[in-house]
Design a protein around this motif. Structure first.
Motif, PDB file in Angstrom:
ATOM      1  N   GLU A 102       0.852  -1.186   0.000  1.00  0.00           N
ATOM      2  CA  GLU A 102       0.000   0.000   0.000  1.00  0.00           C
ATOM      3  C   GLU A 102       0.891   1.241   0.000  1.00  0.00           C
ATOM      4  O   GLU A 102       1.350   1.691   1.043  1.00  0.00           O
ATOM      5  CB  GLU A 102      -0.909  -0.001   1.221  1.00  0.00           C
ATOM      6  N   ALA A 103       1.121   1.776  -1.182  1.00  0.00           N
ATOM      7  CA  ALA A 103       2.093   2.867  -1.321  1.00  0.00           C
ATOM      8  C   ALA A 103       1.703   4.093  -0.500  1.00  0.00           C
ATOM      9  O   ALA A 103       2.568   4.751   0.091  1.00  0.00           O
ATOM     10  CB  ALA A 103       2.246   3.240  -2.790  1.00  0.00           C
ATOM     11  N   GLU A 104       0.416   4.409  -0.444  1.00  0.00           N
ATOM     12  CA  GLU A 104      -0.023   5.575   0.332  1.00  0.00           C
ATOM     13  C   GLU A 104       0.379   5.440   1.791  1.00  0.00           C
ATOM     14  O   GLU A 104       0.852   6.384   2.416  1.00  0.00           O
ATOM     15  CB  GLU A 104      -1.540   5.765   0.223  1.00  0.00           C
ATOM     16  N   LYS A 105       0.201   4.227   2.318  1.00  0.00           N
ATOM     17  CA  LYS A 105       0.497   4.004   3.742  1.00  0.00           C
ATOM     18  C   LYS A 105       1.981   4.151   4.024  1.00  0.00           C
ATOM     19  O   LYS A 105       2.366   4.653   5.099  1.00  0.00           O
ATOM     20  CB  LYS A 105       0.023   2.609   4.152  1.00  0.00           C
ATOM     21  N   SER A 106       2.830   3.731   3.086  1.00  0.00           N
ATOM     22  CA  SER A 106       4.271   3.866   3.317  1.00  0.00           C
ATOM     23  C   SER A 106       4.653   5.331   3.451  1.00  0.00           C
ATOM     24  O   SER A 106       5.476   5.711   4.285  1.00  0.00           O
ATOM     25  CB  SER A 106       5.075   3.196   2.195  1.00  0.00           C
ATOM     26  N   GLY A 107       4.057   6.201   2.610  1.00  0.00           N
ATOM     27  CA  GLY A 107       4.318   7.634   2.714  1.00  0.00           C
ATOM     28  C   GLY A 107       3.795   8.206   4.017  1.00  0.00           C
ATOM     29  O   GLY A 107       4.463   9.017   4.672  1.00  0.00           O
ATOM     30  N   GLU A 108       2.594   7.793   4.397  1.00  0.00           N
ATOM     31  CA  GLU A 108       2.003   8.290   5.646  1.00  0.00           C
ATOM     32  C   GLU A 108       2.855   7.903   6.855  1.00  0.00           C
ATOM     33  O   GLU A 108       3.100   8.729   7.751  1.00  0.00           O
ATOM     34  CB  GLU A 108       0.591   7.738   5.802  1.00  0.00           C
ATOM     35  N   LEU A 109       3.305   6.660   6.879  1.00  0.00           N
ATOM     36  CA  LEU A 109       4.105   6.205   8.018  1.00  0.00           C
ATOM     37  C   LEU A 109       5.475   6.877   8.042  1.00  0.00           C
ATOM     38  O   LEU A 109       6.007   7.175   9.114  1.00  0.00           O
ATOM     39  CB  LEU A 109       4.258   4.681   7.981  1.00  0.00           C
ATOM     40  N   GLN A 110       6.046   7.129   6.873  1.00  0.00           N
ATOM     41  CA  GLN A 110       7.308   7.856   6.838  1.00  0.00           C
ATOM     42  C   GLN A 110       7.113   9.261   7.406  1.00  0.00           C
ATOM     43  O   GLN A 110       7.932   9.738   8.210  1.00  0.00           O
ATOM     44  CB  GLN A 110       7.846   7.923   5.412  1.00  0.00           C
ATOM     45  N   GLY A 111       6.042   9.912   7.005  1.00  0.00           N
ATOM     46  CA  GLY A 111       5.740  11.227   7.559  1.00  0.00           C
ATOM     47  C   GLY A 111       5.525  11.186   9.059  1.00  0.00           C
ATOM     48  O   GLY A 111       5.951  12.092   9.788  1.00  0.00           O
ATOM     49  N   SER A 112       4.883  10.121   9.535  1.00  0.00           N
ATOM     50  CA  SER A 112       4.600  10.034  10.969  1.00  0.00           C
ATOM     51  C   SER A 112       5.865   9.843  11.798  1.00  0.00           C
ATOM     52  O   SER A 112       5.909  10.210  12.981  1.00  0.00           O
ATOM     53  CB  SER A 112       3.605   8.906  11.255  1.00  0.00           C
ATOM     54  N   LEU A 113       6.916   9.277  11.190  1.00  0.00           N
ATOM     55  CA  LEU A 113       8.202   9.196  11.898  1.00  0.00           C
ATOM     56  C   LEU A 113       8.712  10.599  12.230  1.00  0.00           C
ATOM     57  O   LEU A 113       9.218  10.846  13.338  1.00  0.00           O
ATOM     58  CB  LEU A 113       9.240   8.470  11.035  1.00  0.00           C
ATOM     59  N   ILE A 114       8.553  11.517  11.290  1.00  0.00           N
ATOM     60  CA  ILE A 114       8.990  12.896  11.508  1.00  0.00           C
ATOM     61  C   ILE A 114       8.073  13.587  12.516  1.00  0.00           C
ATOM     62  O   ILE A 114       8.542  14.340  13.394  1.00  0.00           O
ATOM     63  CB  ILE A 114       9.011  13.666  10.175  1.00  0.00           C
ATOM     64  N   ILE A 115       6.780  13.333  12.424  1.00  0.00           N
ATOM     65  CA  ILE A 115       5.834  13.927  13.383  1.00  0.00           C
ATOM     66  C   ILE A 115       6.158  13.485  14.801  1.00  0.00           C
ATOM     67  O   ILE A 115       6.178  14.304  15.736  1.00  0.00           O
ATOM     68  CB  ILE A 115       4.388  13.540  13.017  1.00  0.00           C
ATOM     69  N   ASP A 116       6.431  12.190  14.981  1.00  0.00           N
ATOM     70  CA  ASP A 116       6.774  11.669  16.310  1.00  0.00           C
ATOM     71  C   ASP A 116       8.004  12.375  16.867  1.00  0.00           C
ATOM     72  O   ASP A 116       8.035  12.763  18.046  1.00  0.00           O
ATOM     73  CB  ASP A 116       7.036  10.161  16.239  1.00  0.00           C
ATOM     74  N   LYS A 117       9.015  12.530  16.036  1.00  0.00           N
ATOM     75  CA  LYS A 117      10.253  13.168  16.483  1.00  0.00           C
ATOM     76  C   LYS A 117      10.028  14.646  16.775  1.00  0.00           C
ATOM     77  O   LYS A 117      10.522  15.175  17.785  1.00  0.00           O
ATOM     78  CB  LYS A 117      11.334  13.003  15.406  1.00  0.00           C
ATOM     79  N   TYR A 118       9.279  15.303  15.918  1.00  0.00           N
ATOM     80  CA  TYR A 118       8.994  16.733  16.088  1.00  0.00           C
ATOM     81  C   TYR A 118       8.216  16.972  17.380  1.00  0.00           C
ATOM     82  O   TYR A 118       8.465  17.932  18.109  1.00  0.00           O
ATOM     83  CB  TYR A 118       8.193  17.223  14.887  1.00  0.00           C
ATOM     84  N   THR A 119       7.283  16.067  17.674  1.00  0.00           N
ATOM     85  CA  THR A 119       6.463  16.209  18.881  1.00  0.00           C
ATOM     86  C   THR A 119       7.260  15.961  20.145  1.00  0.00           C
ATOM     87  O   THR A 119       7.106  16.657  21.147  1.00  0.00           O
ATOM     88  CB  THR A 119       5.272  15.224  18.820  1.00  0.00           C
ATOM     89  N   SER A 120       8.139  14.962  20.098  1.00  0.00           N
ATOM     90  CA  SER A 120       8.897  14.590  21.299  1.00  0.00           C
ATOM     91  C   SER A 120      10.089  15.503  21.549  1.00  0.00           C
ATOM     92  O   SER A 120      10.455  15.760  22.703  1.00  0.00           O
ATOM     93  CB  SER A 120       9.379  13.142  21.190  1.00  0.00           C
ATOM     94  N   ASP A 121      10.718  15.991  20.488  1.00  0.00           N
ATOM     95  CA  ASP A 121      11.906  16.840  20.651  1.00  0.00           C
ATOM     96  C   ASP A 121      12.062  17.720  19.415  1.00  0.00           C
ATOM     97  O   ASP A 121      12.844  17.440  18.515  1.00  0.00           O
ATOM     98  CB  ASP A 121      13.152  15.981  20.859  1.00  0.00           C
ATOM     99  N   LYS A 122      11.285  18.789  19.370  1.00  0.00           N
ATOM    100  CA  LYS A 122      11.229  19.668  18.205  1.00  0.00           C
ATOM    101  C   LYS A 122      12.600  20.200  17.819  1.00  0.00           C
ATOM    102  O   LYS A 122      12.937  20.305  16.626  1.00  0.00           O
ATOM    103  CB  LYS A 122      10.280  20.828  18.498  1.00  0.00           C
ATOM    104  N   SER A 123      13.423  20.504  18.808  1.00  0.00           N
ATOM    105  CA  SER A 123      14.725  21.113  18.514  1.00  0.00           C
ATOM    106  C   SER A 123      15.664  20.175  17.770  1.00  0.00           C
ATOM    107  O   SER A 123      16.605  20.613  17.109  1.00  0.00           O
ATOM    108  CB  SER A 123      15.391  21.582  19.814  1.00  0.00           C
ATOM    109  N   GLU A 124      15.420  18.867  17.867  1.00  0.00           N
ATOM    110  CA  GLU A 124      16.260  17.897  17.161  1.00  0.00           C
ATOM    111  C   GLU A 124      16.045  17.975  15.650  1.00  0.00           C
ATOM    112  O   GLU A 124      16.921  17.586  14.870  1.00  0.00           O
ATOM    113  CB  GLU A 124      15.955  16.480  17.652  1.00  0.00           C
ATOM    114  N   ILE A 125      14.863  18.447  15.240  1.00  0.00           N
ATOM    115  CA  ILE A 125      14.576  18.594  13.814  1.00  0.00           C
ATOM    116  C   ILE A 125      14.675  20.049  13.380  1.00  0.00           C
ATOM    117  O   ILE A 125      15.388  20.389  12.434  1.00  0.00           O
ATOM    118  CB  ILE A 125      13.180  18.024  13.470  1.00  0.00           C
ATOM    119  N   ASP A 126      13.957  20.912  14.079  1.00  0.00           N
ATOM    120  CA  ASP A 126      13.954  22.344  13.730  1.00  0.00           C
ATOM    121  C   ASP A 126      15.179  23.006  14.353  1.00  0.00           C
ATOM    122  O   ASP A 126      15.096  23.767  15.317  1.00  0.00           O
ATOM    123  CB  ASP A 126      12.657  22.997  14.225  1.00  0.00           C
ATOM    124  N   LYS A 127      16.315  22.727  13.743  1.00  0.00           N
ATOM    125  CA  LYS A 127      17.582  23.151  14.346  1.00  0.00           C
ATOM    126  C   LYS A 127      17.752  24.666  14.354  1.00  0.00           C
ATOM    127  O   LYS A 127      18.381  25.222  15.258  1.00  0.00           O
ATOM    128  CB  LYS A 127      18.756  22.505  13.597  1.00  0.00           C
TER     129      LYS A 127
END
Length: 344
Positions: A149-174
Motif C-alpha cells: 500500500e504505497a499511500e500508507k508507506s508515505g504516511e508512516l514515513q511522515g509520521s516518523l517525523i511527526i513523532d520526532k517533532y512532537t517529542s523533541d522539536k529542537s532535534e529537527i527544527d535546528k
C-alpha cells in the motif's frame, strides 16, 4: 497449464534455480519427480528490495517441495532495466511451457504487450512491486498484482517525523524557525511508489500542522550511488540548512547517509522505506531516524501462493489476502523503539 504427473513411488525432492532458460517440456518428469515451472523476470537484479523478494520466493519453493514432494523450478532472469530484454525473457518462458510467469516490470505503462503475450499462450501472469495501470489489469482474467500500500508507506514515513517533532522539536527544527527544511530523494520516474511516497510523506506532516520548506528534490532511481551523489551536491549547496532527508527507499537513504558521513555531518534526520537489513542496522546505530518495512516476505508469499495455486489446480480461493486480482501488503513503521524485533 499446471498439468503434472503424479508419481506412485517415493519421490526425491530436487530444487533447481536455473538462471538460463531451459528447454524441457512442461509436463516432463525428472527422476520421477513432479515439476512446476515458474519464470520470474525482474527489472534489475541488484535492487536490494527486489532481490529480497526473489530470495524469499526461492525459500518458499524449497519449503513447498518438502511438503508436497513436488519439483519446483524457479528461473529468475534480469532484464537489466531494458523492456525489450524483458519481453524476450517472457517469450522464452512461454516457448518453454512455464506454468506461471512473474514480472517485476521495467516500465509499468508498457504492461499491455506482456499481458497479451501471456493471454495468447494461456499462461497466468503475476506482476509485482510495479503495478500496471488498471486498464491493463483488465485486459485478461489471469493477470494479478502483488505489492504494498504505497499511500500508507508515505504516511508512516511522515509520521516518523511527526513523532520526532512532537517529542523533541529542537532535534529537527535546528534553526528554530518553526519549519522543517528538507530535501527529497525520489525513486524512478513513472514508478507509482515514487509519486505516492513523495506526496503522502509531506502531506501527512502538513496535515498535522507542521510547516515544511522544500530545499530540493530529485530522482536517484532507487540507487545508493546516485543518492550519494545528489546528497553530496545538496550539502555543498545548502549546508547546515538541511534538517531532514526524505528518501523513497532505503538504498537511497543509505547513500545520503554515506554522503553526510563524508561531510562529517551527524545532525541531519534521514528516513527511508523498505526495511532492508542495512537500513534497520542504521536505525539501531542512530544513523537513520527510521524506515517503513514494505514486507518483502508477505509479498513473496503472495506471489508464490498465486503461482503455485494456478500451476496446480487453478483455485485461488485459499490464497490469503487476494482481493480480486490484487494482494496489497501492510507496512510497519520502524524506529529505535522496535528495530531490534525486526532485526531478529
Amino acid at each position: 497449464m499446471g498439468k503434472m504427473r503424479v508419481s506412485s513411488t517415493f519421490v526425491a525432492i530436487i530444487f533447481m534455480v536455473n538462471y538460463l532458460v531451459g528447454c524441457t517440456n512442461n509436463n516432463e518428469v525428472y527422476n520421477n519427480v513432479e515439476e512446476i515451472k515458474i519464470g520470474v523476470t525482474v527489472y534489475k537484479e541488484d535492487d536490494k528490495f527486489i532481490s529480497t523478494i526473489t530470495n524469499n520466493i526461492l525459500e518458499l519453493a524449497k519449503k513447498k517441495e518438502k511438503e508436497e514432494n513436488v519439483k519446483i523450478t524457479i528461473d529468475i532472469l534480469d532484464a537489466k532495466e531494458n523492456l525489450a530484454n524483458q519481453c524476450n525473457q517472457v517469450d522464452k518462458f512461454i516457448l518453454n511451457n512455464y506454468d506461471v510467469i512473474c514480472v517485476n516490470i521495467v516500465d509499468r505503462t508498457s504492461a499491455a504487450t506482456i499481458i497479451d503475450k501471456a493471454k495468447s499462450s494461456n499462461t497466468p501472469i503475476i506482476f509485482f512491486n510495479r503495478e500496471p495501470v488498471e486498464e491493463d489489469m483488465r485486459r485478461w482474467k489471469d493477470v494479478y498484482y502483488v505489492g504494498a500500500e504505497a499511500e500508507k508507506s508515505g504516511e508512516l514515513q511522515g509520521s516518523l517525523i511527526i513523532d520526532k517533532y512532537t517529542s523533541d522539536k529542537s532535534e529537527i527544527d535546528k534553526n528554530g524557525d518553526g519549519k522543517i527544511q528538507y530535501v527529497m530523494l525520489e525513486g524512478e520516474h513513472g514508478h507509482q511508489d515514487t509519486a505516492i511516497r513523495t506526496e503522502y510523506s509531506i502531506k501527512t506532516i502538513v496535515q498535522n500542522g507542521i510547516e515544511v520548506e522544500k530545499l530540493a528534490d530529485d530522482t536517484a532511481n532507487w540507487e545508493f550511488a546516485q543518492a550519494k551523489s545528489k546528497m553530496t551536491g545538496w550539502i555543498k549547496e545548502f549546508g547546515s540548512e538541511i534538517e531532514v532527508v526524505f528518501s523513497n527507499n532505503d538504498d537511497m537513504a543509505l547513500g545520503a547517509i554515506e554522503a553526510l558521513k563524508e561531510a562529517e555531518i551527524n545532525n541531519v534526520i534521514v528516513v527511508g522505506v523498505d526495511g532492508v537489513t542495512e537500513a534497520l542496522e542504521a536505525v539501531k546505530n542512530d544513523e537513520m531516524l527510521g524506515t517503513v518495512i514494505s514486507n518483502s516476505i508477505a509479498q513473496a508469499e503472495g506471489i508464490f501462493n498465486i503461482a503455485y495455486s494456478k500451476a496446480t489446480n487453478g483455485d485461488l480461493s485459499d490464497v490469503e489476502g487476494l482481493e480480486g486480482k490484487y494482494i496489497k501488503t501492510k507496512h510497519i513503521k520502524i524506529d529505535k523503539n522496535n528495530v531490534d524485533v525486526y532485526l531478529k
